[in-house]
Design a protein around this motif. Structure first.
Motif, short mmCIF file in Angstrom:
data_model
loop_
_atom_site.label_atom_id
_atom_site.label_comp_id
_atom_site.label_asym_id
_atom_site.label_seq_id
_atom_site.Cartn_x
_atom_site.Cartn_y
_atom_site.Cartn_z
N ASP A 7 -38.56 11.71 -32.83
CA ASP A 7 -38.47 12.61 -31.65
C ASP A 7 -38.05 14.01 -31.97
N THR A 13 -33.98 16.58 -34.82
CA THR A 13 -35.25 15.45 -35.07
C THR A 13 -34.58 14.14 -35.05
N GLY A 58 -43.29 12.11 -31.06
CA GLY A 58 -43.16 12.19 -29.61
C GLY A 58 -43.95 13.55 -29.21
N PRO A 60 -44.09 15.79 -26.26
CA PRO A 60 -43.54 16.00 -24.98
C PRO A 60 -44.29 16.64 -23.87
N THR A 74 -44.93 21.02 -31.04
CA THR A 74 -44.64 19.69 -31.69
C THR A 74 -46.02 19.46 -32.40
N GLU A 94 -44.08 10.92 -25.32
CA GLU A 94 -42.54 10.85 -25.34
C GLU A 94 -41.63 11.09 -23.87
N THR A 97 -38.10 9.85 -22.82
CA THR A 97 -37.28 8.91 -23.90
C THR A 97 -35.85 9.68 -24.26
N SER A 98 -35.58 11.09 -23.91
CA SER A 98 -34.58 11.57 -24.22
C SER A 98 -33.52 11.12 -23.13
N ASP A 105 -30.77 11.67 -30.11
CA ASP A 105 -31.85 11.87 -30.60
C ASP A 105 -32.48 10.66 -31.40
N ALA A 108 -33.55 8.28 -28.97
CA ALA A 108 -34.72 8.21 -28.26
C ALA A 108 -36.07 8.21 -29.11
N ALA A 109 -35.67 8.30 -30.43
CA ALA A 109 -36.97 8.12 -31.42
C ALA A 109 -37.16 6.48 -31.38
N LEU A 112 -38.81 5.65 -28.20
CA LEU A 112 -40.28 6.18 -28.42
C LEU A 112 -41.24 5.03 -29.10
#
Length: 122
Positions: A7, A13, A58, A60, A74, A94, A97-98, A105, A108-109, A112
């Motif tokens: 992420d 990250t 991810g 965005p 990204t 993504e 996801t956050s 984070d 969130a990954a 994802l």
């Protein structure tokens, strides 16, 4: 297939990894400042240590599915990562996801990665 997810963010990250079968996702850590040499080197070492067959980053997109400034940043990061690691690197939508991870984070990954693994298993 083992998959590692990122992420991406210039400040932090999130990193998550799947089990060797590519079924379950778990958050691993957060790597700070991957746009700086020390942070990028730490991330590359982590990817190499985990030995994934695939790295999913991810992407965005905006709510309309468009590439905004963050998506362009990204994409540039992904190109740099592709040149530094042996694993295949792909991008994955993504959005949200956050929000699902409540700002964590690494979680969130993992969200994802879970969505990617679910899509891939269909």
């Amino acid at each position: 297939m083992k998959v590692l997810a990122l992420d991406y963010g210039s400040a932090r990250t999130g990193v998550a990894v799947s089990d060797p079968t590519g079924t379950l996702a778990r958050p691993v850590c957060v790597v700070p400042k991957v746009n700086e040499k020390a942070g990028f080197d730490e991330l590359v070492a982590l990817v190499r240590d985990e030995e994934p067959e695939l790295v999913v980053v991810g992407l965005p997109l905006t709510l309309r599915g468009e590439h905004g400034e963050q998506a362009r940043e990204t994409t540039a990061f992904v190109e740099r990562l592709r040149a530094a690691v042996d694993a295949r690197v792909e991008m994955w939508d993504e959005r949200f996801t956050s929000v699902l991870a409540d700002g964590d984070d690494a979680k969130a990954a993992a969200h994802l990665l879970s969505s990617f693994l679910e899509w891939r298993s269909r």
